[in-house]
Design a protein around this motif. Structure first.
Motif, PDB file in Angstrom:
ATOM      1  N   ASP A  61      28.075  42.061  53.303  1.00 48.45           N
ATOM      2  CA  ASP A  61      28.754  41.359  53.944  1.00 48.45           C
ATOM      3  C   ASP A  61      29.803  40.065  53.564  1.00 48.45           C
ATOM      4  O   ASP A  61      29.989  39.352  53.248  1.00 48.45           O
ATOM      5  N   ARG A  62      29.285  40.401  52.113  1.00 46.55           N
ATOM      6  CA  ARG A  62      29.403  39.285  50.971  1.00 46.55           C
ATOM      7  C   ARG A  62      31.543  38.766  50.867  1.00 46.55           C
ATOM      8  O   ARG A  62      31.720  38.155  50.264  1.00 46.55           O
ATOM      9  N   ALA A  63      32.217  39.740  50.845  1.00 45.60           N
ATOM     10  CA  ALA A  63      33.622  40.327  51.010  1.00 45.60           C
ATOM     11  C   ALA A  63      34.043  38.846  52.182  1.00 45.60           C
ATOM     12  O   ALA A  63      35.089  38.373  51.290  1.00 45.60           O
ATOM     13  N   ASP A  64      33.577  39.179  52.844  1.00 46.99           N
ATOM     14  CA  ASP A  64      33.909  38.108  54.137  1.00 46.99           C
ATOM     15  C   ASP A  64      33.778  36.932  53.321  1.00 46.99           C
ATOM     16  O   ASP A  64      34.188  35.461  53.848  1.00 46.99           O
TER      17      ASP A  64
ATOM     18  N   GLY B  10      42.876  24.015  45.624  1.00 47.49           N
ATOM     19  CA  GLY B  10      42.355  25.500  44.659  1.00 47.49           C
ATOM     20  C   GLY B  10      43.700  26.609  44.585  1.00 47.49           C
ATOM     21  O   GLY B  10      44.141  26.462  45.982  1.00 47.49           O
ATOM     22  N   ALA B  11      43.829  27.416  43.956  1.00 42.94           N
ATOM     23  CA  ALA B  11      45.111  28.481  44.295  1.00 42.94           C
ATOM     24  C   ALA B  11      44.042  30.072  43.862  1.00 42.94           C
ATOM     25  O   ALA B  11      43.444  29.940  42.625  1.00 42.94           O
ATOM     26  N   VAL B  12      44.284  30.782  44.456  1.00 44.46           N
ATOM     27  CA  VAL B  12      44.709  32.080  44.738  1.00 44.46           C
ATOM     28  C   VAL B  12      44.868  32.512  43.462  1.00 44.46           C
ATOM     29  O   VAL B  12      46.455  32.393  43.795  1.00 44.46           O
ATOM     30  N   GLN B  13      44.470  33.058  42.426  1.00 46.23           N
ATOM     31  CA  GLN B  13      44.778  34.489  41.571  1.00 46.23           C
ATOM     32  C   GLN B  13      45.444  35.488  41.427  1.00 46.23           C
ATOM     33  O   GLN B  13      46.614  35.909  41.351  1.00 46.23           O
ATOM     34  N   ARG B  14      43.710  36.283  41.743  1.00 49.06           N
ATOM     35  CA  ARG B  14      43.812  38.028  41.455  1.00 49.06           C
ATOM     36  C   ARG B  14      42.236  38.254  42.238  1.00 49.06           C
ATOM     37  O   ARG B  14      41.494  36.906  42.133  1.00 49.06           O
ATOM     38  N   GLU B  15      42.418  39.230  42.961  1.00 47.41           N
ATOM     39  CA  GLU B  15      41.371  39.732  43.855  1.00 47.41           C
ATOM     40  C   GLU B  15      40.973  41.089  43.519  1.00 47.41           C
ATOM     41  O   GLU B  15      41.184  41.747  43.020  1.00 47.41           O
ATOM     42  N   PHE B  16      39.572  41.269  42.999  1.00 50.14           N
ATOM     43  CA  PHE B  16      38.330  42.164  41.850  1.00 50.14           C
ATOM     44  C   PHE B  16      37.798  42.907  42.903  1.00 50.14           C
ATOM     45  O   PHE B  16      37.380  42.648  43.364  1.00 50.14           O
ATOM     46  N   THR B  17      37.870  44.078  43.432  1.00 50.08           N
ATOM     47  CA  THR B  17      37.070  45.446  43.516  1.00 50.08           C
ATOM     48  C   THR B  17      36.786  46.033  42.171  1.00 50.08           C
ATOM     49  O   THR B  17      37.383  47.223  42.535  1.00 50.08           O
ATOM     50  N   GLN B  18      35.027  46.273  41.614  1.00 46.53           N
ATOM     51  CA  GLN B  18      35.332  46.828  40.576  1.00 46.53           C
ATOM     52  C   GLN B  18      34.085  47.343  40.352  1.00 46.53           C
ATOM     53  O   GLN B  18      32.905  45.937  40.472  1.00 46.53           O
ATOM     54  N   ASN B  19      33.352  48.371  39.858  1.00 46.41           N
ATOM     55  CA  ASN B  19      31.662  48.837  39.828  1.00 46.41           C
ATOM     56  C   ASN B  19      31.221  48.279  41.086  1.00 46.41           C
ATOM     57  O   ASN B  19      29.599  47.522  41.182  1.00 46.41           O
ATOM     58  N   GLY B  20      31.455  48.042  42.496  1.00 44.28           N
ATOM     59  CA  GLY B  20      30.259  47.488  43.300  1.00 44.28           C
ATOM     60  C   GLY B  20      30.982  46.807  43.797  1.00 44.28           C
ATOM     61  O   GLY B  20      30.390  46.291  44.715  1.00 44.28           O
ATOM     62  N   GLU B  21      31.211  45.872  43.221  1.00 42.77           N
ATOM     63  CA  GLU B  21      31.577  44.381  43.175  1.00 42.77           C
ATOM     64  C   GLU B  21      33.191  43.375  43.924  1.00 42.77           C
ATOM     65  O   GLU B  21      33.882  44.514  43.356  1.00 42.77           O
TER      66      GLU B  21
ATOM     67  N   VAL C 106      34.856  33.079  42.429  1.00 38.76           N
ATOM     68  CA  VAL C 106      34.276  33.533  43.751  1.00 38.76           C
ATOM     69  C   VAL C 106      33.631  34.665  43.813  1.00 38.76           C
ATOM     70  O   VAL C 106      34.742  35.208  43.857  1.00 38.76           O
ATOM     71  N   GLN C 107      32.231  34.854  44.208  1.00 38.15           N
ATOM     72  CA  GLN C 107      31.577  36.174  43.708  1.00 38.15           C
ATOM     73  C   GLN C 107      30.783  36.353  45.174  1.00 38.15           C
ATOM     74  O   GLN C 107      30.210  34.885  45.732  1.00 38.15           O
TER      75      GLN C 107
END
Length: 140
Positions: A96-99, A113-124, A139-140
């Motif tokens: 449930d890390r993404a939540d 703060g301001a969001v720049q981009r979201e990433f999903t890569q190699n299971g992260e 933030v991870q």
């Protein structure tokens, strides 16, 4: 022998960055030195005049584990991408890390703060953000 580190931020407005990074990291403002009830009394005793009381600040991990963050006023704004950045880890169960990342990001957006981009890569999963003065972090 390992050495301790302090992370230093240059800032146009140290109090704003102090509050933001306290929210981001769960840190607190560093308590004033022994013998002083507040920072204003401490820095005045060091010969710093009132117009410079907010030129620097420090936050610390209340549990004493993380590095001290020092924030110092500089005259110029940030002009380029960070070559080094912080990764703020929300911890917990990967399922449930993404939540949890998104929930913390919403708190940080509310704090300036301001969001720049979201990433999903190699299971992260992580979100790249900027703090109120444009410093990049994840933030991870």
């Amino acid at each position: 022998m390992a050495r301790t580190i302090q992370v230093t931020f240059d800032a146009v407005n140290p109090p704003v960055l102090r509050q933001f990074w306290c929210t981001a990291l769960g840190y607190i403002r560093q308590p004033p030195p022994d013998g002083f009830d507040d920072w204003e009394s401490a820095v005045a005793s060091w010969g710093i005049t009132p117009e410079h009381f907010e030129d620097f600040d420090a936050i610390v991990d209340p549990d004493g584990n993380g590095p001290r963050i020092f924030i110092q006023k500089v005259p110029e704004p940030k002009t380029a991408k960070n070559r080094v950045h912080l990764d703020v880890n929300v911890g917990g169960n990967p399922a449930d890390r993404a939540d949890r990342v998104r929930a913390h990001v919403q708190d940080l957006v509310a704090a300036g703060g301001a969001v720049q981009r979201e990433f999903t890569q190699n299971g992260e999963f992580w979100i790249v953000m900027t703090d109120p003065e444009g410093n990049e972090f994840c933030v991870q």
